[in-house]
Design an enzyme around this catalytic site. Structure first.
Site, PDB file in Angstrom:
ATOM      1  N   ASP A  84     -17.083   7.601  -2.046  1.00  0.00           N
ATOM      2  CA  ASP A  84     -15.850   7.476  -1.247  1.00  0.00           C
ATOM      3  C   ASP A  84     -15.542   8.882  -0.718  1.00  0.00           C
ATOM      4  O   ASP A  84     -16.161   9.874  -1.143  1.00  0.00           O
ATOM      5  CB  ASP A  84     -14.715   6.953  -2.160  1.00  0.00           C
ATOM      6  CG  ASP A  84     -13.402   6.695  -1.429  1.00  0.00           C
ATOM      7  OD1 ASP A  84     -13.423   6.588  -0.184  1.00  0.00           O
ATOM      8  OD2 ASP A  84     -12.354   6.594  -2.101  1.00  0.00           O
ATOM      9  N   CYS A  99     -16.258   2.127   0.440  1.00  0.00           N
ATOM     10  CA  CYS A  99     -15.123   1.282   0.858  1.00  0.00           C
ATOM     11  C   CYS A  99     -14.763   1.496   2.319  1.00  0.00           C
ATOM     12  O   CYS A  99     -14.138   0.633   2.929  1.00  0.00           O
ATOM     13  CB  CYS A  99     -13.920   1.537  -0.052  1.00  0.00           C
ATOM     14  SG  CYS A  99     -13.283   3.220   0.027  1.00  0.00           S
ATOM     15  N   ARG A 140       0.877  -1.187   0.000  1.00  0.00           N
ATOM     16  CA  ARG A 140       0.000   0.000   0.000  1.00  0.00           C
ATOM     17  C   ARG A 140       0.900   1.219   0.000  1.00  0.00           C
ATOM     18  O   ARG A 140       1.683   1.431   0.928  1.00  0.00           O
ATOM     19  CB  ARG A 140      -0.916  -0.005   1.227  1.00  0.00           C
ATOM     20  CG  ARG A 140      -1.644   1.302   1.405  1.00  0.00           C
ATOM     21  CD  ARG A 140      -2.740   1.267   2.456  1.00  0.00           C
ATOM     22  NE  ARG A 140      -3.931   0.606   1.960  1.00  0.00           N
ATOM     23  CZ  ARG A 140      -5.164   0.829   2.410  1.00  0.00           C
ATOM     24  NH1 ARG A 140      -5.370   1.703   3.370  1.00  0.00           N
ATOM     25  NH2 ARG A 140      -6.205   0.190   1.911  1.00  0.00           N
ATOM     26  N   ARG A 181     -14.004  -8.155   2.495  1.00  0.00           N
ATOM     27  CA  ARG A 181     -12.581  -7.986   2.166  1.00  0.00           C
ATOM     28  C   ARG A 181     -11.821  -9.259   2.544  1.00  0.00           C
ATOM     29  O   ARG A 181     -10.943  -9.717   1.823  1.00  0.00           O
ATOM     30  CB  ARG A 181     -11.993  -6.781   2.922  1.00  0.00           C
ATOM     31  CG  ARG A 181     -12.567  -5.427   2.538  1.00  0.00           C
ATOM     32  CD  ARG A 181     -12.192  -5.022   1.131  1.00  0.00           C
ATOM     33  NE  ARG A 181     -10.754  -5.041   0.919  1.00  0.00           N
ATOM     34  CZ  ARG A 181      -9.934  -4.045   1.250  1.00  0.00           C
ATOM     35  NH1 ARG A 181     -10.400  -2.941   1.774  1.00  0.00           N
ATOM     36  NH2 ARG A 181      -8.631  -4.131   1.014  1.00  0.00           N
ATOM     37  N   GLN A 223     -10.409  -3.902  -3.075  1.00  0.00           N
ATOM     38  CA  GLN A 223     -11.725  -3.428  -2.633  1.00  0.00           C
ATOM     39  C   GLN A 223     -12.820  -3.842  -3.614  1.00  0.00           C
ATOM     40  O   GLN A 223     -13.933  -4.190  -3.229  1.00  0.00           O
ATOM     41  CB  GLN A 223     -11.692  -1.903  -2.498  1.00  0.00           C
ATOM     42  CG  GLN A 223     -12.996  -1.314  -1.990  1.00  0.00           C
ATOM     43  CD  GLN A 223     -13.297  -1.683  -0.556  1.00  0.00           C
ATOM     44  OE1 GLN A 223     -12.455  -1.514   0.320  1.00  0.00           O
ATOM     45  NE2 GLN A 223     -14.491  -2.186  -0.284  1.00  0.00           N
ATOM     46  N   HIS A 241      -7.515   0.672  -6.391  1.00  0.00           N
ATOM     47  CA  HIS A 241      -7.640  -0.115  -5.152  1.00  0.00           C
ATOM     48  C   HIS A 241      -8.371  -1.417  -5.528  1.00  0.00           C
ATOM     49  O   HIS A 241      -9.536  -1.620  -5.189  1.00  0.00           O
ATOM     50  CB  HIS A 241      -8.439   0.711  -4.144  1.00  0.00           C
ATOM     51  CG  HIS A 241      -8.478   0.139  -2.768  1.00  0.00           C
ATOM     52  ND1 HIS A 241      -7.688  -0.911  -2.367  1.00  0.00           N
ATOM     53  CD2 HIS A 241      -9.218   0.489  -1.677  1.00  0.00           C
ATOM     54  CE1 HIS A 241      -7.944  -1.176  -1.086  1.00  0.00           C
ATOM     55  NE2 HIS A 241      -8.872  -0.358  -0.652  1.00  0.00           N
TER      56      HIS A 241
HETATM   57  N1  NVA Z   1      -9.786   6.923  -1.812  1.00  0.00           N
HETATM   58  C1  NVA Z   1      -9.396   6.526  -0.473  1.00  0.00           C
HETATM   59  C2  NVA Z   1      -9.692   5.089  -0.259  1.00  0.00           C
HETATM   60  C3  NVA Z   1      -9.386   4.592   1.148  1.00  0.00           C
HETATM   61  C4  NVA Z   1      -9.658   3.138   1.353  1.00  0.00           C
HETATM   62  C5  NVA Z   1      -7.926   6.828  -0.265  1.00  0.00           C
HETATM   63  O1  NVA Z   1      -7.114   6.571  -1.152  1.00  0.00           O
HETATM   64  O2  NVA Z   1      -7.581   7.355   0.800  1.00  0.00           O
HETATM   65  N1   CP Z   2     -11.360   0.294   2.420  1.00  0.00           N
HETATM   66  C1   CP Z   2     -10.092   0.175   2.854  1.00  0.00           C
HETATM   67  O1   CP Z   2      -9.164  -0.148   2.109  1.00  0.00           O
HETATM   68  O2   CP Z   2      -9.954   0.426   4.174  1.00  0.00           O
HETATM   69  P1   CP Z   2      -8.580   0.598   4.955  1.00  0.00           P
HETATM   70  O3   CP Z   2      -7.959   1.894   4.483  1.00  0.00           O
HETATM   71  O4   CP Z   2      -9.001   0.666   6.393  1.00  0.00           O
HETATM   72  O5   CP Z   2      -7.683  -0.560   4.659  1.00  0.00           O
END
Ligand code: NVA
Ligand code: CP
Length: 301
Positions: free
Chosen positions: A217, A257, A104, A285, A134, A131
């Protein structure tokens, strides 16, 4: 044999990704029935995370426990990556000792670079581009609740971000129509003009009309914290509220998400409503990623 990687949804052939969703539903049933299935004994999954996570980290760690394997969680503070060791060198070293790596990070290119030197499968646990994990859970959740997603109308309302891009990829893999409502000048980077199944608009009601699934989101993703106040103003008209849900199909469901900012991109009324499936989506998930780990590590052997 060269490793399979999962950097975007498009990395898995169409038929195989559909089977993976059905396998995830099967694995969920097995878990609920306390059936012990440990195909990853003595295997280690490394989690290289330089952004926060609740769901992604917990689901991968628990998934590996169910499968009889181990995990190794590494933040930039814990590795020499944080002190500038090249990503390619890190990839060679880590992949020589573990069996799979979830990353990540901010820049999608870093995951591509890592995977190019990794001797084991690499999974994208979120980048600024996409992502994909997800989406496995989202599609699984839709299928569990309302059946096949083929030919359905999905409305994405909000930022043109990594989740929006992932819905664009999913619309191709799972053959659904996608209406995307964003503020003016916000165009998802993976959108192409010849995408016949995708409609872009700035009107959330137009996107949501007769939709089977409404998704949103946060308005400021991780790394955009400084823009939060400005974005609240820009995205104000794109909130998913009762008016938006009312124009969707009668059995339409709502997904997010998570984490959600209640009162911003979605009202608590919608998030806590009967149409909202966000808790099932979050739990899935775990099951979807177990199916992914099995696909990459067991069927690949
Ligand atoms: N769009 C958000 C998704 C978090 C799971 C981010 O990248 O922070
Ligand atoms: N939706 C998601 O990826 O959540 P986290 O950022 O908590 O892993």
């Amino acid at each position: 044999m060269e490793s399979k990687h999962f950097l975007t949804l498009l990395d898995i052939p169409k038929e195989e990704i559909k089977n993976l969703i059905h396998r995830a539903i099967e694995l969920k049933k097995m878990t609920k029935e306390n059936i012990v299935y440990t195909p990853l004994q003595n295997k280690t999954l490394a989690l290289l995370f330089d952004k926060s996570s609740t769901r992604t980290r917990v689901s991968f760690e628990v998934g590996m426990t169910h499968f009889g394997g181990n995990t190794l969680f590494l933040s930039p503070r814990d590795t020499q990556l944080g002190r500038g060791e090249p990503i390619e060198d890190t990839a060679k070293v880590i992949s020589s000792m573990v069996d799979c790596v979830v990353i990540r990070t901010h820049d999608h290119d870093d995951v591509v670079k890592f995977s190019s030197k990794s001797s084991v499968p690499v999974i994208n646990g979120l980048t600024e581009l996409v992502h994909p994990c997800q989406l496995l859970a989202d599609v699984m959740t839709y299928v569990e609740i309302n059946g096949d997603i083929t030919g359905k109308k999905v409305a994405w309302i909000g930022d043109a971000n990594n989740m929006c891009n992932s819905y664009i990829n999913a619309s191709k893999q799972f053959d659904f129509d996608l209406s995307i409502a964003t503020p003016e000048k916000y165009v998802p980077s993976l959108y192409k003009k010849d995408d016949k199944n995708i409609v872009l608009t700035h009107d959330p009601l137009e996107a949501a009309r007769n939709a089977d699934l409404i998704v949103t989101d946060v308005w400021a993703s991780m790394g955009q914290e400084d823009e939060e106040d400005e974005r609240k103003k820009i995205f104000k008209s794109l909130q998913v509220n009762k008016n938006v849900m009312n124009v969707a199909n009668k059995n339409a469901i709502f997904m997010h998400c998570l984490p959600a900012h209640r009162g911003e991109e979605v009202t608590s009324e919608v998030l806590d409503s009967k149409s909202s499936v966000v808790w099932q989506e979050a739990e899935n998930r775990l099951h979807a990623q177990k199916a992914l780990l099995e696909y990459l590590l067991v069927t690949n052997i």
